[in-house]
Design an enzyme around this catalytic site. Structure first.
Site, PDB file in Angstrom:
ATOM      1  CE  LYS A   4      -4.434   0.829   0.095  1.00 56.25           C
ATOM      2  NZ  LYS A   4      -5.526  -0.067  -0.311  1.00 56.25           N
TER       3      LYS A   4
ATOM      4  CG  ASP B 256      -7.289   3.019  -0.871  1.00 57.01           C
ATOM      5  OD1 ASP B 256      -7.769   1.872  -0.858  1.00 57.01           O
ATOM      6  OD2 ASP B 256      -7.349   3.761   0.127  1.00 57.01           O
TER       7      ASP B 256
ATOM      8  CB  SER C 230      -5.843  -4.498  -9.894  1.00 57.40           C
ATOM      9  OG  SER C 230      -6.316  -3.190  -9.673  1.00 57.40           O
TER      10      SER C 230
HETATM   11  P1  NDP Z   1     -13.051   7.442  -2.767  1.00 55.00           P
HETATM   12  O1  NDP Z   1     -12.008   8.448  -2.505  1.00 55.00           O
HETATM   13  O2  NDP Z   1     -13.575   7.273  -4.133  1.00 55.00           O
HETATM   14  O3  NDP Z   1     -14.292   7.694  -1.800  1.00 55.00           O
HETATM   15  C1  NDP Z   1     -14.139   7.697  -0.426  1.00 55.00           C
HETATM   16  C2  NDP Z   1     -15.484   7.939   0.237  1.00 55.00           C
HETATM   17  O4  NDP Z   1     -15.346   7.693   1.630  1.00 55.00           O
HETATM   18  C3  NDP Z   1     -15.956   9.368   0.100  1.00 55.00           C
HETATM   19  O5  NDP Z   1     -17.350   9.405   0.108  1.00 55.00           O
HETATM   20  C4  NDP Z   1     -15.380  10.022   1.356  1.00 55.00           C
HETATM   21  O6  NDP Z   1     -16.076  11.168   1.788  1.00 55.00           O
HETATM   22  C5  NDP Z   1     -15.536   8.909   2.363  1.00 55.00           C
HETATM   23  N1  NDP Z   1     -14.468   9.049   3.373  1.00 55.00           N
HETATM   24  C6  NDP Z   1     -13.139   8.979   3.169  1.00 55.00           C
HETATM   25  N2  NDP Z   1     -12.462   9.199   4.298  1.00 55.00           N
HETATM   26  C7  NDP Z   1     -13.391   9.416   5.234  1.00 55.00           C
HETATM   27  C8  NDP Z   1     -13.329   9.696   6.612  1.00 55.00           C
HETATM   28  N3  NDP Z   1     -12.156   9.801   7.267  1.00 55.00           N
HETATM   29  N4  NDP Z   1     -14.509   9.826   7.291  1.00 55.00           N
HETATM   30  C9  NDP Z   1     -15.694   9.709   6.632  1.00 55.00           C
HETATM   31  N5  NDP Z   1     -15.812   9.462   5.330  1.00 55.00           N
HETATM   32  C10 NDP Z   1     -14.685   9.313   4.644  1.00 55.00           C
HETATM   33  O7  NDP Z   1     -12.439   6.070  -2.217  1.00 55.00           O
HETATM   34  P2  NDP Z   1     -12.867   4.573  -2.551  1.00 55.00           P
HETATM   35  O8  NDP Z   1     -14.325   4.489  -2.790  1.00 55.00           O
HETATM   36  O9  NDP Z   1     -11.934   4.058  -3.552  1.00 55.00           O
HETATM   37  O10 NDP Z   1     -12.505   3.835  -1.182  1.00 55.00           O
HETATM   38  C11 NDP Z   1     -13.451   3.642  -0.125  1.00 55.00           C
HETATM   39  C12 NDP Z   1     -12.992   2.505   0.765  1.00 55.00           C
HETATM   40  O11 NDP Z   1     -12.884   1.305  -0.006  1.00 55.00           O
HETATM   41  C13 NDP Z   1     -11.622   2.679   1.408  1.00 55.00           C
HETATM   42  O12 NDP Z   1     -11.619   2.043   2.676  1.00 55.00           O
HETATM   43  C14 NDP Z   1     -10.687   1.909   0.473  1.00 55.00           C
HETATM   44  O13 NDP Z   1      -9.513   1.493   1.122  1.00 55.00           O
HETATM   45  C15 NDP Z   1     -11.589   0.730   0.124  1.00 55.00           C
HETATM   46  N6  NDP Z   1     -11.267  -0.012  -1.084  1.00 55.00           N
HETATM   47  C16 NDP Z   1     -11.124   0.628  -2.284  1.00 55.00           C
HETATM   48  C17 NDP Z   1     -10.861  -0.102  -3.425  1.00 55.00           C
HETATM   49  C18 NDP Z   1     -10.761   0.524  -4.766  1.00 55.00           C
HETATM   50  O14 NDP Z   1     -10.571  -0.200  -5.732  1.00 55.00           O
HETATM   51  N7  NDP Z   1     -10.888   1.827  -4.893  1.00 55.00           N
HETATM   52  C19 NDP Z   1     -10.677  -1.566  -3.358  1.00 55.00           C
HETATM   53  C20 NDP Z   1     -10.943  -2.134  -2.073  1.00 55.00           C
HETATM   54  C21 NDP Z   1     -11.209  -1.372  -0.978  1.00 55.00           C
HETATM   55  P3  NDP Z   1     -15.366  12.604   1.739  1.00 55.00           P
HETATM   56  O15 NDP Z   1     -15.436  13.026   0.312  1.00 55.00           O
HETATM   57  O16 NDP Z   1     -16.170  13.456   2.655  1.00 55.00           O
HETATM   58  O17 NDP Z   1     -13.954  12.398   2.227  1.00 55.00           O
HETATM   59  O1  2IT Z   2      -7.773  -1.865  -1.021  1.00 51.96           O
HETATM   60  C1  2IT Z   2      -7.672  -2.302  -2.188  1.00 51.96           C
HETATM   61  O2  2IT Z   2      -7.792  -3.503  -2.450  1.00 51.96           O
HETATM   62  C2  2IT Z   2      -7.438  -1.341  -3.269  1.00 51.96           C
HETATM   63  N1  2IT Z   2      -7.392  -0.139  -3.012  1.00 51.96           N
HETATM   64  C3  2IT Z   2      -7.236  -1.810  -4.675  1.00 51.96           C
HETATM   65  C4  2IT Z   2      -5.828  -2.268  -4.886  1.00 51.96           C
HETATM   66  C5  2IT Z   2      -5.449  -2.601  -6.299  1.00 51.96           C
HETATM   67  O3  2IT Z   2      -4.253  -2.870  -6.492  1.00 51.96           O
HETATM   68  O4  2IT Z   2      -6.292  -2.600  -7.196  1.00 51.96           O
END
Ligand code: NDP
Ligand code: 2IT
Length: 444
Positions: A126, A166, A376
């Site tokens: 990460k 992420d 991915s």
């Molecule tokens: P984005 O940046 O697209 O969206 C994040 C969302 O979560 C936003 O709505 C944001 O709101 C909210 N958020 C972030 N930080 C906080 C916080 N501290 N408190 C409250 N709300 C928060 O991120 P993703 O959708 O990609 O990621 C969301 C989750 O999914 C994370 O935990 C990430 O690690 C996990 N994840 C992502 C993957 C991916 O492929 N993208 C794969 C697997 C897991 P705001 O705009 O107000 O910050």
């Molecule tokens: O938490 C996760 O699995 C991710 N943010 C995606 C990682 C990736 O390499 O696609």
């Protein structure tokens, strides 16, 4: 519990000020005792647990960049290359002001076992920065991403370490990073995933994490003779994972009634309009309360989370520790029968215990959100083949992978006499694969 506890104590002692990392290790270590006790002598002789909690490498660096007013800013950049036993390092890059080394270590540690569950050859990593893309112009984001890559490029490559998105890192950021990597190295290679379709990206990667959460929910409910259709779903977050999770649940016949951001949540009794959320978040980069400008009948509640609503399924898709004991109890009280984690570690340990005590079906993130990194992995395969698969082909493979993860989780839990304990099933299945590879490769 001797060996497991000993190593956990060492983790706490030697990694001060990293509570999220301690929590992630505790969550895994509290469930792998059945497999560790069977192999204790072998594992101890190989220092296996001591090695698995120590990143192979941490790179941390300065990220200076200049804003639109010619002001210099300096952020911290990191890459945690945690474990390469089963493949090159793989995992996302988080851009959020809360990022620090401990948070990235928790995420990298989770990623090791998640990636093992996918069945694809990917190690765990990460990275990220405490840079906040919110409110920055495209040019500012570009200059930050270029500066971040000016250092990171030395440590990554298509066969060594392949970062992705992420929180705060989406298609725009990946594009800028890819461009800079190419400029610095002269290599046009699949060094990042989540790329745009015109330069090596995979169809269905944007959808993959959220779709995977939906497929997993369908499998779990199928396993107990039920289905997703007609269920009321609460989703937190409104980013990449939340949006496509909502879309998949809707396609599966459920009604998604909430989405949120860090300021509050939206409730729409008619079902969240995903196109509206996409327009607010992906196009306008606005706040979720703007939903009311499009759908007048919806409600917005400031400074509250969706879990106060009546729901059948909860899919937390925002961030770590967003659900504590209080909200877990509210979920149970408000009817939640299934929790599928789209985010990484959204339930703290007390909240997980509430789910266990109340026999709520609970699938942890390392299994439920593995669809993103799975696609991915499929993007890497397509880049190596210099081919692009159709949306349908990638989506079918994603679905198969999620079904296979569900099978591994449930069968492993049963094998160890822990039927229905998805946390133990996921941790033991992922751990076993990594441990076997580490033992075979000697002390390294
Ligand atoms: P984005 O940046 O697209 O969206 C994040 C969302 O979560 C936003 O709505 C944001 O709101 C909210 N958020 C972030 N930080 C906080 C916080 N501290 N408190 C409250 N709300 C928060 O991120 P993703 O959708 O990609 O990621 C969301 C989750 O999914 C994370 O935990 C990430 O690690 C996990 N994840 C992502 C993957 C991916 O492929 N993208 C794969 C697997 C897991 P705001 O705009 O107000 O910050
Ligand atoms: O938490 C996760 O699995 C991710 N943010 C995606 C990682 C990736 O390499 O696609």
């Amino acid at each position: 519990m001797g060996y497991v506890n000993e190593v956990f104590d060492k983790v706490v002692r030697e990694n001060p000020n990293e509570p999220e990392f301690h929590q992630a290790v505790k969550e895994v270590f509290s469930t792998i005792e059945p497999i560790v006790s069977k192999n204790e002598k072998l594992y101890k002789e190989a220092g296996l647990l001591e090695r698995i909690v120590e990143p192979e490498r941490i790179v941390s660096f300065r990220v200076p960049w200049v804003d639109d007013k010619n002001q210099v800013h300096v952020n911290k950049g990191y890459r945690i290359q945690f474990n390469s036993a089963i493949g090159p390092y793989k995992g996302g890059i988080r851009l959020h002001p809360s990022v620090n080394q401990g948070i990235l270590k928790f995420l990298g540690f989770e990623q090791i076992f998640k990636n093992a569950l996918t069945g694809l050859p990917m190690g765990g990593a990460k990275g990220g920065s405490n840079f906040d893309p919110k409110g920055k112009s495209d040019n500012e984001v570009m200059r930050f991403c270029q500066s971040f890559m000016n250092e990171l490029y030395k440590y990554i490559g298509k066969d060594t370490d392949i970062p992705a998105g992420d929180i705060g890192t989406g298609g725009r950021e990946i594009g800028y990073m890819f461009g800079q990597y190419k400029k610095l190295t002269g290599l046009y290679e699949g060094v990042l995933t989540g790329k745009g379709l015109t330069y090596g990206g995979s169809l269905a990667r944007p959808e993959a994490t959220g779709f995977g959460v939906g497929y997993m929910a369908a499998e779990i409910l199928n396993g107990v003779g039920s289905d997703v259709s007609g269920k009321r779903v609460g989703i937190s977050g409104s980013g990449n994972v939340a949006i496509y999770c909502a879309k998949k649940f809707e396609e599966l016949g459920a009604k998604v009634v909430t989405v949120s951001d860090s300021n509050g949540y939206v409730y729409d009794e008619n079902g969240i309009n995903v196109d509206v959320v996409k327009d607010i978040k992906e196009v306008k980069r606005g706040r979720i309360k703007d939903y009311l400008n499009y759908v007048k009948t919806a409600k917005y509640v400031e400074n509250e989370k969706p879990w106060v609503e009546t729901l059948d399924i909860a899919a937390p898709c925002a961030t770590q520790n967003e659900v504590d004991e209080k909200y877990a109890k509210l979920m149970v009280k408000n009817g939640v029968k299934l929790v599928v984690e789209g985010a990484n570690m959204p339930l703290n340990i007390d909240a997980i215990n509430v789910m266990k005590e109340n026999k709520v079906l609970y699938m942890p993130g390392k299994a439920a959100n593995a669809g993103g990194v799975s696609v991915s992995g499929l993007e890497m395969s397509q880049n190596s083949l210099r081919l692009s698969w159709t949306f349908e082909e990638v989506d079918n493979r994603l679905k198969d992978i999620m079904i296979n993860i569900y099978k591994q989780v449930t069968e492993t839990a049963e094998e160890f006499g822990l039927k229905g304990d998805f946390v133990a099933g996921a941790n033991i299945a992922g751990f076993k694969k990594v441990a076997t590879a580490m033992l075979a490769q000697g002390i390294c």
